[in-house]
Write a protein that holds these residues in place. Structure first.
Motif, short mmCIF file in Angstrom:
data_model
loop_
_atom_site.label_atom_id
_atom_site.label_comp_id
_atom_site.label_asym_id
_atom_site.label_seq_id
_atom_site.Cartn_x
_atom_site.Cartn_y
_atom_site.Cartn_z
N ARG A 180 0.84 -1.21 0.00
CA ARG A 180 0.00 0.00 0.00
C ARG A 180 0.87 1.25 0.00
NH1 ARG A 180 -2.84 -4.00 2.80
NH2 ARG A 180 -4.83 -4.41 1.75
N HIS A 181 1.87 1.28 0.89
CA HIS A 181 2.83 2.37 0.89
C HIS A 181 4.23 1.79 1.00
CE1 HIS A 181 -0.64 5.13 1.80
NE2 HIS A 181 0.06 5.86 0.94
N TYR A 182 5.12 2.36 0.21
CA TYR A 182 6.47 1.85 0.02
C TYR A 182 7.41 2.45 1.06
CZ TYR A 182 11.02 1.58 -2.40
OH TYR A 182 12.33 1.37 -2.73
N GLN A 183 8.29 1.61 1.64
CA GLN A 183 9.34 2.09 2.52
C GLN A 183 10.69 1.91 1.83
OE1 GLN A 183 7.50 -0.79 3.63
NE2 GLN A 183 5.77 0.48 4.26
N TRP A 303 -8.66 1.72 -1.10
CA TRP A 303 -8.30 0.77 -0.06
C TRP A 303 -9.46 -0.21 0.10
CZ3 TRP A 303 -3.75 2.21 -0.53
CH2 TRP A 303 -3.30 3.53 -0.34
N GLY A 304 -9.20 -1.32 0.77
CA GLY A 304 -10.26 -2.28 1.00
C GLY A 304 -10.01 -3.58 0.25
N VAL A 305 -11.09 -4.24 -0.18
CA VAL A 305 -11.00 -5.55 -0.83
C VAL A 305 -11.42 -5.41 -2.29
CG1 VAL A 305 -11.81 -7.94 -0.80
CG2 VAL A 305 -11.52 -6.70 1.35
N SER A 306 -10.49 -5.66 -3.19
CA SER A 306 -10.76 -5.58 -4.63
C SER A 306 -11.36 -6.89 -5.12
CB SER A 306 -9.45 -5.30 -5.37
OG SER A 306 -9.58 -5.59 -6.75
N PRO A 307 -12.24 -6.84 -6.12
CA PRO A 307 -12.82 -8.07 -6.67
C PRO A 307 -11.94 -8.77 -7.71
CG PRO A 307 -13.81 -6.18 -7.75
CD PRO A 307 -12.88 -5.63 -6.69
N TRP A 308 -10.77 -8.20 -8.05
CA TRP A 308 -9.93 -8.78 -9.11
C TRP A 308 -9.11 -9.93 -8.55
CZ3 TRP A 308 -10.07 -7.36 -14.25
CH2 TRP A 308 -10.85 -6.25 -14.55
N LEU A 309 -9.51 -11.17 -8.92
CA LEU A 309 -8.79 -12.38 -8.51
C LEU A 309 -8.02 -12.96 -9.68
CD1 LEU A 309 -11.29 -14.45 -6.31
CD2 LEU A 309 -9.85 -12.52 -5.67
N LEU A 310 -6.94 -13.69 -9.36
CA LEU A 310 -6.23 -14.44 -10.38
C LEU A 310 -7.13 -15.55 -10.94
CD1 LEU A 310 -2.76 -14.93 -8.63
CD2 LEU A 310 -3.35 -13.22 -10.36
N LYS A 311 -7.00 -15.79 -12.24
CA LYS A 311 -7.75 -16.88 -12.86
C LYS A 311 -7.17 -18.22 -12.42
CE LYS A 311 -8.86 -16.71 -17.29
NZ LYS A 311 -8.75 -16.86 -18.78
N PRO A 312 -7.99 -19.14 -11.95
CA PRO A 312 -7.49 -20.43 -11.47
C PRO A 312 -7.27 -21.43 -12.60
CG PRO A 312 -9.84 -20.31 -11.07
CD PRO A 312 -9.46 -19.00 -11.70
N ASP A 313 -6.26 -21.18 -13.44
CA ASP A 313 -5.96 -22.11 -14.54
C ASP A 313 -4.45 -22.37 -14.59
OD1 ASP A 313 -4.83 -19.86 -15.67
OD2 ASP A 313 -6.20 -19.72 -17.36
N GLU A 314 -4.05 -23.25 -15.52
CA GLU A 314 -2.65 -23.70 -15.57
C GLU A 314 -1.70 -22.56 -15.93
OE1 GLU A 314 -5.18 -25.49 -16.51
OE2 GLU A 314 -4.90 -27.22 -15.20
N GLN A 484 2.27 -12.40 16.16
CA GLN A 484 2.66 -11.48 15.09
C GLN A 484 1.76 -10.25 15.13
OE1 GLN A 484 3.42 -13.19 11.11
NE2 GLN A 484 1.69 -11.96 10.41
N ALA A 485 2.36 -9.10 14.94
CA ALA A 485 1.60 -7.86 14.80
C ALA A 485 1.57 -7.46 13.34
CB ALA A 485 2.23 -6.75 15.64
N GLY A 486 0.48 -6.79 12.94
CA GLY A 486 0.31 -6.37 11.56
C GLY A 486 0.46 -4.88 11.40
N LEU A 487 1.34 -4.47 10.48
CA LEU A 487 1.51 -3.06 10.16
C LEU A 487 1.00 -2.85 8.74
CD1 LEU A 487 2.66 -0.47 11.47
CD2 LEU A 487 4.78 -0.91 10.25
N TRP A 488 -0.33 -2.78 8.62
CA TRP A 488 -0.97 -2.56 7.33
C TRP A 488 -0.98 -1.06 7.04
CZ3 TRP A 488 -1.39 -6.94 4.86
CH2 TRP A 488 -1.58 -8.12 5.57
N THR A 489 -0.60 -0.67 5.82
CA THR A 489 -0.24 0.73 5.60
C THR A 489 -1.20 1.52 4.72
OG1 THR A 489 1.22 0.14 3.75
CG2 THR A 489 2.21 0.22 5.97
N GLU A 490 -2.46 1.09 4.59
CA GLU A 490 -3.39 1.92 3.81
C GLU A 490 -3.35 3.38 4.26
OE1 GLU A 490 -5.78 -2.06 3.93
OE2 GLU A 490 -4.25 -1.05 5.12
N GLN A 491 -3.42 3.58 5.56
CA GLN A 491 -3.48 4.94 6.10
C GLN A 491 -2.18 5.33 6.78
OE1 GLN A 491 -7.25 5.98 8.08
NE2 GLN A 491 -7.99 3.94 7.52
N MET A 492 -1.08 4.68 6.38
CA MET A 492 0.21 4.97 7.00
C MET A 492 1.22 5.31 5.90
SD MET A 492 0.19 1.97 9.85
CE MET A 492 1.67 2.59 10.58
N PRO A 493 1.16 6.55 5.39
CA PRO A 493 1.96 6.88 4.20
C PRO A 493 3.43 7.13 4.46
CG PRO A 493 0.67 8.78 4.89
CD PRO A 493 0.25 7.64 5.76
N THR A 494 3.85 7.34 5.70
CA THR A 494 5.23 7.73 5.97
C THR A 494 5.86 6.81 7.01
OG1 THR A 494 4.64 9.24 7.77
CG2 THR A 494 4.64 10.15 5.52
#
Length: 778
Positions: A180-183, A303-314, A484-494
């Motif tokens: 989401r945000h690059y370090q 942000w959130g959950v996108s509907p774009w999934l990988l196609k389940p094929d070979e 484990q703790a999660g540092l999800w960065t949707e709203q953490m730009p810096t």
């Protein structure tokens, strides 16, 4: 010897030892061993201390000399940087030393990551079976040399005794979301340094997302030509410098090798995460054939959950195998995470091709199809000697995961039911409940708290995380391999925001992962926090002081005066205050109970530890004619009664960025019992924030507009009660940053107090209105 003091008995030392080992004693004595995480066993001598002064010699003996020498060198540098105490590395193995590291594979130490520290008249001896154990011993030794109240550059007395220590769990982790945000590489290295000083040993590196693919894969160059950049929507434009410049960033293979090497030197295992089949919109933007529709989406800006999934094929599975082959070449970790969370199946369910594939495989639904897909990917990792790791979502849906997969359980509700299900299916489990260990969540309801999703995850909630699921037997509990703790960065730009979110909650995580269950003691933890915060400050970490910050509760008193009550989240420390305009110090009056002040006064309050260390910087409360007639959004309940998100506003010309409390998709707030006696006028400050909240769209509340641009409306009693004021937005609809609206009240309010409802009309998906402040005047 000049640098090695003789044994001595210091006044009160016996009492301090008892406090260090958890025995209750009267009085505020500070333990000489203020260590975090709390070691497995503390055996104080009860008397005596050894002085370590400038020039003290540090020597290395035994096996693995080169590795242990590097550990000693970093200790010497760390002590110099933080404490200003300059130690000296021995140039010969026969040198008499104040501090000695000895690695012996046959040492009587409990674990390969364990160590023993012995402090007596001959000096300080750190014994370990491996360099890893010596490293953790060096961390504890650094803490011994930065005790509560240390003075930079002066000798340190280390109390005599023995510390035997080893970790409770093998997996002590922080997740870093770089999708989401690059370090930068330098920032990630700094984070690894700081993690290692909290005895964490796993960085789960989330490298692929809907909002950006961050890992160079030479066979698929479009991943980092197209998939790494998104349009600068909303506040991303402040990071790029312009809305016309895309937000980009990825790690070359050389970057990854550099970070992996750096982490290994600090005994941190980098576990890569390539999330699939969901969280893959950026990959599909690069190669549309990876998706179901054949169309090319943009790299997601929401942000959130996108509907774009990988196609389940070979063809897709071959792509995934190719990517994972590169990942395995770059990351030597035994573990590789393949994600599996938040896979929105709407495209799969709508695709005749995918439905036909599902029937051909004899599968009943899309969840089973995801399980099949995950098994194919996991099999490739297992074939190459790796252990797959993934999220618990499929278990929530009732499907099964590959038997060998380690499950990260983030659905902590319902007494950790999902984690227990995973254990009983034979999985090893890492506990990472979102309710207490998602560090992107904000930490308090303070007016100056930083942005983040709800609900609050406080320092105490993090510390009291259940690491063994309720109902697990002793045998089943052994399936829990860590936390484990999660540092999800949707709203953490810096990176500054990353630091604020992680510290000091990482101290709670550290103790959960390392210390034995019998050492779990919230009060003891708080008493050890001042020394730890002082270390953070010396390291240059911009940590949050939310847990200790003063909170003001102001009510009306007689003759226009104000009654002021002070508290803080933890109830720890001494709150000191001033009313003369100066900032409090450790000599300022201490708060003993509610007090009364006349109008036109200003109170400054800060929190101090027993040794005078400032636990929380000063906060300010102005007392004037607007104090009781004004409210910020952070203290107003939402109309849905759900906890608000905290959203960051645009950077002003001067000062810090505003942060607003907002129920996303529902721009509506309540002010219970507003004092409206005699008021005639209202002013609102607000800001319109770009909508980028993805799947929150389905719950958006649209209110009827009476004008093209919409209005803010204030109603009495309920949201459909009598209209008190309407503030049109025509002049503000295109404004950037905060705007101010003023209006006379539509009707006399009368005496007393009334409940209020204030909301913005229109569709929040056209721009989410955030309320900064509402003020009445007479």
């Amino acid at each position: 010897m000049k640098y090695l003091g003789k044994s001595r008995i210091s006044p009160g030392l016996a009492i301090a030892w008892l406090m260090a080992t958890g025995v209750a004693m009267a009085g505020p004595a500070v333990p000489p061993w203020s260590l975090l995480p709390q070691p497995a066993t503390l055996s104080p001598a009860g008397t005596g201390a050894t002085e370590i002064a400038r020039g003290a010699v540090v020597a290395v003996r035994g096996a693995d000399r080169q590795q242990v020498q590097s550990i000693a060198e970093r200790l010497v540098q760390r002590v110099a940087d933080t404490n200003g105490l300059h130690l000296q590395l021995a140039t010969a193995s026969t040198a008499r030393a104040a501090i000695t590291f000895e690695v012996n594979p046959r040492a009587d130490v409990a674990d390969d990551a364990g160590y023993r520290i012995t402090v007596n008249d001959t000096g300080v001896l750190v014994t370990a079976r491996t360099p890893r154990g010596a490293f953790y011993g060096s961390v504890t030794l650094w803490q011994l040399l930065t005790p509560p109240g240390w003075t930079r550059g002066t000798p340190v007395e280390v109390a005599h005794g023995v510390i035997d220590d080893h970790p409770r769990f093998a997996w002590r982790a922080l997740l870093l979301d770089s999708g989401r945000h690059y370090q930068s590489v330098a920032q990630i290295k700094q984070l690894i340094d700081w993690m290692s000083l909290n005895k964490l040993n796993v960085l789960l590196w989330h490298l692929t997302e809907d909002q950006g693919w961050r890992l160079e894969i030479p066979k698929y160059p479009e991943l980092t030509k197209i998939g790494t950049c998104r349009k600068s929507v909303g506040l991303d434009s402040e990071l790029t410098g312009s809305a016309d410049l895309p937000y980009c960033g990825f790690y070359t293979q050389a970057d990854v090798r550099d970070i992996v090497r750096y982490a290994a030197e600090r005994y941190v295992d980098l576990v890569p995460e390539i999330d699939l089949p969901g969280h893959s919109q950026a990959a599909i933007a690069a190669y549309p054939w990876l998706g179901v529709t054949g169309q090319r989406p943009s790299v997601w800006t929401d942000w959130g959950v996108s509907p774009w999934l990988l196609k389940p094929d070979e063809k897709t599975l071959q792509f995934v195998d190719d990517v994972l082959d590169d990942v395995m070449r770059l990351f030597p970790s035994r573990y590789v995470s393949i994600g599996g969370d938040e896979a929105d199946k709407q495209q799969w369910n709508a695709s005749p091709e995918v439905q036909a594939r599902m029937r051909a495989l004899g599968l009943a639904n899309a969840d089973q199809l995801q399980g099949w897909f995950t098994n194919q990917v996991a099999a490739h990792l297992i074939q190459h000697g790796r252990t797959p790791v993934g999220w618990d979502d499929e278990l929530v849906a009732g499907a099964k995961l590959p038997a060998s997969e380690v499950v990260m359980s983030w659905h902590g509700d319902d007494n950790e039911r999902v984690a227990l299900t995973a254990i009983r299916q034979g999985h090893d489990v890492v506990m990472t409940p979102q309710e207490s260990l998602y560090f992107d969540h904000y930490q308090s309801d303070l007016p100056d708290e930083w942005q983040g999703p709800p609900p609050a995850a406080t320092l105490q909630q993090a510390y009291d995380t259940a690491v063994i699921p309720n109902g697990a037997s002793a045998t089943e509990a052994r399936r829990v391999i860590g936390v484990q703790a999660g540092l999800w960065t949707e709203q953490m730009p810096t990176f500054a925001h990353d630091q604020h979110a992680v510290f000091p909650r990482i101290a709670a995580l550290s103790e959960l992962g390392w210390s034995p269950v019998g050492a779990h003691d919230w009060n003891g933890f708080l008493h050890r926090m001042p020394a730890e915060l002082a270390r953070y400050r010396a390291l240059g970490i911009d940590y949050a002081d939310s847990a200790f910050a003063p909170v003001f509760q102001v009510t009306a008193a007689a003759n226009g005066a104000f009654r002021v009550e002070l508290s803080n989240q933890t109830g720890f420390g001494t709150i000191r205050y001033t009313t003369d305009g100066s900032n409090p110090d450790k000599q300022s009056p201490s708060y003993a109970g509610p007090f009364t002040l006349p109008g036109n006064a200003t109170v400054h309050a800060a929190t101090f530890a027993p040794d005078g260390f400032e636990l929380a910087a000063a906060r300010t409360q102005v007392l004037d004619e607007t104090t009781l007639l004004s409210r910020d959004s952070n203290v107003l309940p939402t109309c849905s009664k759900q906890p608000a998100s905290r959203l960051e506003g645009s950077r002003p010309a001067q000062g810090s960025k505003p942060v607003y409390a907002v129920d996303i998709g529902n721009a509506c707030w309540l002010w219970p019992q507003a004092p409206l006696d005699g008021v005639k006028h209202v002013a609102i400050t607000a800001e319109r924030i770009a909508w980028r909240f993805g799947d929150e769209s389905k719950d958006a509340v649209v209110r009827r507009k009476t004008s093209t641009a919409g209005d803010f409306e204030i109603h009495l009693d309920t949201c459909s009660g009598p209209l008190l004021a309407r503030l049109p937005l025509e002049s503000a609809a295109q404004a950037k940053g905060q705007i101010r609206l003023d209006a006379k009240l539509a009707a006399p309010v009368g005496a007393g107090v009334r409940n209020l409802c204030v909301f913005a009309t229109g569709d929040p998906r056209d721009g989410q209105w955030a309320l900064a402040r509402m003020t009445f005047s007479k």
